[in-house]
Design an enzyme around this catalytic site. Structure first.
Site, PDB file in Angstrom:
ATOM      1  N   THR A   1       7.942  -1.991  14.300  1.00 32.07           N
ATOM      2  CA  THR A   1       7.501  -0.842  13.505  1.00 32.07           C
ATOM      3  C   THR A   1       6.029  -0.574  13.802  1.00 32.07           C
ATOM      4  OG1 THR A   1       9.123  -1.406  11.824  1.00 32.07           O
ATOM      5  CG2 THR A   1       7.325   0.036  11.141  1.00 32.07           C
TER       6      THR A   1
ATOM      7  N   ASN B   1      -4.481 -12.973   1.925  1.00 32.32           N
ATOM      8  CA  ASN B   1      -5.642 -13.825   2.255  1.00 32.32           C
ATOM      9  C   ASN B   1      -6.545 -13.153   3.285  1.00 32.32           C
ATOM     10  OD1 ASN B   1      -4.242 -14.030   4.635  1.00 32.32           O
ATOM     11  ND2 ASN B   1      -4.255 -16.266   4.737  1.00 32.32           N
TER      12      ASN B   1
ATOM     13  N   TYR C   1      18.822 -20.651  -2.013  1.00 32.94           N
ATOM     14  CA  TYR C   1      18.469 -20.352  -3.415  1.00 32.94           C
ATOM     15  C   TYR C   1      19.512 -19.441  -4.050  1.00 32.94           C
ATOM     16  CZ  TYR C   1      13.924 -22.636  -3.851  1.00 32.94           C
ATOM     17  OH  TYR C   1      12.929 -23.582  -3.967  1.00 32.94           O
TER      18      TYR C   1
ATOM     19  N   TYR D   1       6.868 -18.459  14.775  1.00 37.38           N
ATOM     20  CA  TYR D   1       7.214 -17.219  14.063  1.00 37.38           C
ATOM     21  C   TYR D   1       8.739 -17.087  13.940  1.00 37.38           C
ATOM     22  CZ  TYR D   1       7.064 -12.156  13.014  1.00 37.38           C
ATOM     23  OH  TYR D   1       7.201 -10.908  12.436  1.00 37.38           O
TER      24      TYR D   1
ATOM     25  N   GLY E   1      -1.930  -5.745   4.549  1.00 38.60           N
ATOM     26  CA  GLY E   1      -1.613  -5.603   5.976  1.00 38.60           C
ATOM     27  C   GLY E   1      -1.100  -4.211   6.291  1.00 38.60           C
ATOM     28  N   PHE E   2      -0.603  -4.069   7.502  1.00 36.95           N
ATOM     29  CA  PHE E   2      -0.105  -2.768   7.971  1.00 36.95           C
ATOM     30  C   PHE E   2       1.070  -2.300   7.092  1.00 36.95           C
ATOM     31  CE2 PHE E   2       3.280  -1.330  11.118  1.00 36.95           C
ATOM     32  CZ  PHE E   2       3.027   0.026  10.926  1.00 36.95           C
TER      33      PHE E   2
ATOM     34  N   LEU F   1       5.926 -10.249   2.324  1.00 35.80           N
ATOM     35  CA  LEU F   1       5.564  -9.776   3.669  1.00 35.80           C
ATOM     36  C   LEU F   1       4.432 -10.589   4.292  1.00 35.80           C
ATOM     37  CD1 LEU F   1       7.064  -7.210   2.457  1.00 35.80           C
ATOM     38  CD2 LEU F   1       5.536  -5.843   3.827  1.00 35.80           C
TER      39      LEU F   1
HETATM   40  P1  NAD Z   1       0.066  -7.533   9.296  1.00 36.70           P
HETATM   41  O1  NAD Z   1      -0.553  -8.650  10.043  1.00 36.70           O
HETATM   42  O2  NAD Z   1      -0.618  -6.207   9.318  1.00 36.70           O
HETATM   43  O3  NAD Z   1       0.294  -7.924   7.776  1.00 36.70           O
HETATM   44  C1  NAD Z   1       0.484  -9.234   7.329  1.00 36.70           C
HETATM   45  C2  NAD Z   1      -0.342  -9.414   6.065  1.00 36.70           C
HETATM   46  O4  NAD Z   1      -0.084 -10.715   5.520  1.00 36.70           O
HETATM   47  C3  NAD Z   1      -1.846  -9.341   6.335  1.00 36.70           C
HETATM   48  O5  NAD Z   1      -2.483  -8.536   5.359  1.00 36.70           O
HETATM   49  C4  NAD Z   1      -2.306 -10.787   6.252  1.00 36.70           C
HETATM   50  O6  NAD Z   1      -3.661 -10.910   5.864  1.00 36.70           O
HETATM   51  C5  NAD Z   1      -1.328 -11.348   5.223  1.00 36.70           C
HETATM   52  N1  NAD Z   1      -1.135 -12.793   5.362  1.00 36.70           N
HETATM   53  C6  NAD Z   1      -0.815 -13.470   6.496  1.00 36.70           C
HETATM   54  N2  NAD Z   1      -0.706 -14.793   6.231  1.00 36.70           N
HETATM   55  C7  NAD Z   1      -0.956 -14.930   4.908  1.00 36.70           C
HETATM   56  C8  NAD Z   1      -1.010 -16.044   4.028  1.00 36.70           C
HETATM   57  N3  NAD Z   1      -0.787 -17.285   4.486  1.00 36.70           N
HETATM   58  N4  NAD Z   1      -1.311 -15.844   2.728  1.00 36.70           N
HETATM   59  C9  NAD Z   1      -1.552 -14.576   2.260  1.00 36.70           C
HETATM   60  N5  NAD Z   1      -1.518 -13.479   3.042  1.00 36.70           N
HETATM   61  C10 NAD Z   1      -1.227 -13.654   4.350  1.00 36.70           C
HETATM   62  O7  NAD Z   1       1.579  -7.397   9.858  1.00 36.70           O
HETATM   63  P2  NAD Z   1       2.733  -6.373   9.463  1.00 36.70           P
HETATM   64  O8  NAD Z   1       3.211  -5.758  10.706  1.00 36.70           O
HETATM   65  O9  NAD Z   1       2.329  -5.536   8.339  1.00 36.70           O
HETATM   66  O10 NAD Z   1       3.871  -7.401   8.991  1.00 36.70           O
HETATM   67  C11 NAD Z   1       4.202  -7.589   7.629  1.00 36.70           C
HETATM   68  C12 NAD Z   1       5.464  -8.402   7.522  1.00 36.70           C
HETATM   69  O11 NAD Z   1       6.553  -7.716   8.152  1.00 36.70           O
HETATM   70  C13 NAD Z   1       5.383  -9.773   8.177  1.00 36.70           C
HETATM   71  O12 NAD Z   1       6.079 -10.719   7.390  1.00 36.70           O
HETATM   72  C14 NAD Z   1       6.096  -9.567   9.493  1.00 36.70           C
HETATM   73  O13 NAD Z   1       6.671 -10.768   9.956  1.00 36.70           O
HETATM   74  C15 NAD Z   1       7.156  -8.556   9.105  1.00 36.70           C
HETATM   75  N6  NAD Z   1       7.595  -7.794  10.275  1.00 36.70           N
HETATM   76  C16 NAD Z   1       6.822  -6.776  10.786  1.00 36.70           C
HETATM   77  C17 NAD Z   1       7.263  -6.095  11.915  1.00 36.70           C
HETATM   78  C18 NAD Z   1       6.485  -4.941  12.500  1.00 36.70           C
HETATM   79  O14 NAD Z   1       6.902  -4.423  13.533  1.00 36.70           O
HETATM   80  N7  NAD Z   1       5.391  -4.482  11.916  1.00 36.70           N
HETATM   81  C19 NAD Z   1       8.458  -6.454  12.532  1.00 36.70           C
HETATM   82  C20 NAD Z   1       9.186  -7.517  12.009  1.00 36.70           C
HETATM   83  C21 NAD Z   1       8.758  -8.165  10.869  1.00 36.70           C
END
Ligand code: NAD
Ligand code: UDP
Length: 310
Positions: A176, A34, A160, A146, A12-13, A74
């Site tokens: 972010t 996934n 845990y 969420y 992901g990002f 993540l």
């Molecule tokens: P994103 O959607 O780019 O990345 C999420 C990744 O998780 C993706 O590659 C996706 O394919 C994978 N994924 C999702 N569900 C899955 C599953 N069931 N099994 C396996 N892989 C799975 O989003 P992001 O912005 O990179 O966010 C990453 C994490 O950071 C997340 O947990 C998000 O909640 C947290 N977060 C991000 C931000 C932000 O501003 N970017 C803010 C708060 C929290």
């Protein structure tokens, strides 16, 4: 010291930037994803590296979790645009998936960081938000899958830790942005940049007076790594984000200026339960992690816009 590290959501990002950073630091990285919202192209440049391994599985049920000494969890879709289409997957990635990884961390004696979110504060009545604020979340609303699953994911990590003495910490990540966000992700920064570059109007939801505090990805990754590295943290949860708060209208104007576009602004209805304000109190992270964001919005937007132009 070289470590073997599992990054769930590594395609992901944020995850892809984290994998890259950990490999640059000399570690072995196993990326589990996934490809629900992630993209293969985010990690393509890492796939030939002998220190990088990819497992294409779902975090809720993954059967072949590798032996590691560090886990960053993540894996979860994060765009509000996905909350209506994938509520079950999102709710379970942060609860069932988190339990699965906590059990694995116990079995492998690994340290774990759980990626939580500022959404645990919901529509906050305390401003800025310190880690001690318990939040104001609509548990049955469209964002509940969420927000509430991140809250329960946090509860599980604490359970845990209490019952099994597991070394697990939580990062509450605030908005972010940066390169590798999908143009069609639905979140505001990639949406505005794509609209500006295409010359279409920027879609500001509501009156645009709602605020967010935008952190550039490099700063955030530094914070996540610092949180993992810290031995014996004083707290088990830390806000990570940039406390430079802007209205969404200000963000739209900044994107228009930085792209030099002819696009204008149009207003669309505000989505259900859209938080009115959000700004992290980052004193804890500053004191304990010796971390603070360094890249301002202008600089971060310019870097992100260059990526989108490519
Ligand atoms: P994103 O959607 O780019 O990345 C999420 C990744 O998780 C993706 O590659 C996706 O394919 C994978 N994924 C999702 N569900 C899955 C599953 N069931 N099994 C396996 N892989 C799975 O989003 P992001 O912005 O990179 O966010 C990453 C994490 O950071 C997340 O947990 C998000 O909640 C947290 N977060 C991000 C931000 C932000 O501003 N970017 C803010 C708060 C929290
Ligand atoms: N937003 C907007 N136009 C868009 C996308 C989002 O005005 O095209 C607003 C949204 O209503 C929210 C803010 O921008 O107030 C941040 O939205 P995002 O989905 O990026 O993240 P959130 O912080 O809401 O999870």
């Amino acid at each position: 010291m070289q470590r073997r590290i599992l990054v769930t959501g590594g395609a992901g990002f944020l995850g892809s930037h984290l994998c890259e950073r950990l490999i640059d630091d000399g570690h072995e990285v196993v990326c589990l994803d996934n490809f629900g919202s992630g993209r293969r192209r985010n990690i393509e440049h890492l796939e030939d590296d002998p220190k990088f391994e990819l497992i294409e599985q779902d975090v809720r049920t993954a059967s072949s979790l590798p032996a590691v000494d560090r886990i960053y969890h993540l894996a979860s879709r994060a765009s509000p645009a996905d909350f209506t289409d994938f509520p079950v997957e999102i709710a379970l990635a942060n609860t069932q998936g988190t339990k699965h990884l906590l059990d694995h961390a116990r079995a492998s004696n690994a340290r774990m960081v759980f990626a939580s979110t500022s959404e645990v504060y919901g529509d906050p009545e305390v401003h800025p938000q310190p880690e001690t604020y318990n939040g104001n979340v609509n548990i049955r609303g469209v964002r509940g899958c969420y927000d509430e699953s991140k809250r329960f994911g946090e509860t599980l990590t604490v359970a845990y830790n209490r019952e099994y003495d597991l070394d697990v910490r939580t990062a509450r990540i605030f908005n972010t942005y940066g390169p590798r966000m999908r143009p069609d992700d639905g979140r505001v920064v990639p949406t505005f940049i794509t609209q500006a570059l295409n010359g279409t109007n920027l879609t500001v939801y509501g009156d645009g007076k709602q605020t967010r505090s935008f952190c550039y990805v490099e700063d955030l990754i530094d914070g996540l790594v610092a949180l993992m590295r810290l031995d014996d943290p004083k707290y088990n949860v830390y806000n990570l984000g940039n406390n430079n708060e802007r209205t969404i209208l200000e963000l739209a104007e900044a994107v228009i200026k930085a792209t030099n576009t002819n696009s204008d602004i149009t207003h669309e209805p505000l989505p259900e339960d859209d938080p009115r304000q959000r700004n992290p109190d980052i004193k804890r992270a500053k004191n304990d992690l010796n971390w603070a964001p360094e890249i301002n919005l202008q600089e971060g937007l310019n870097k992100t816009i260059s990526h989108f132009q490519d």
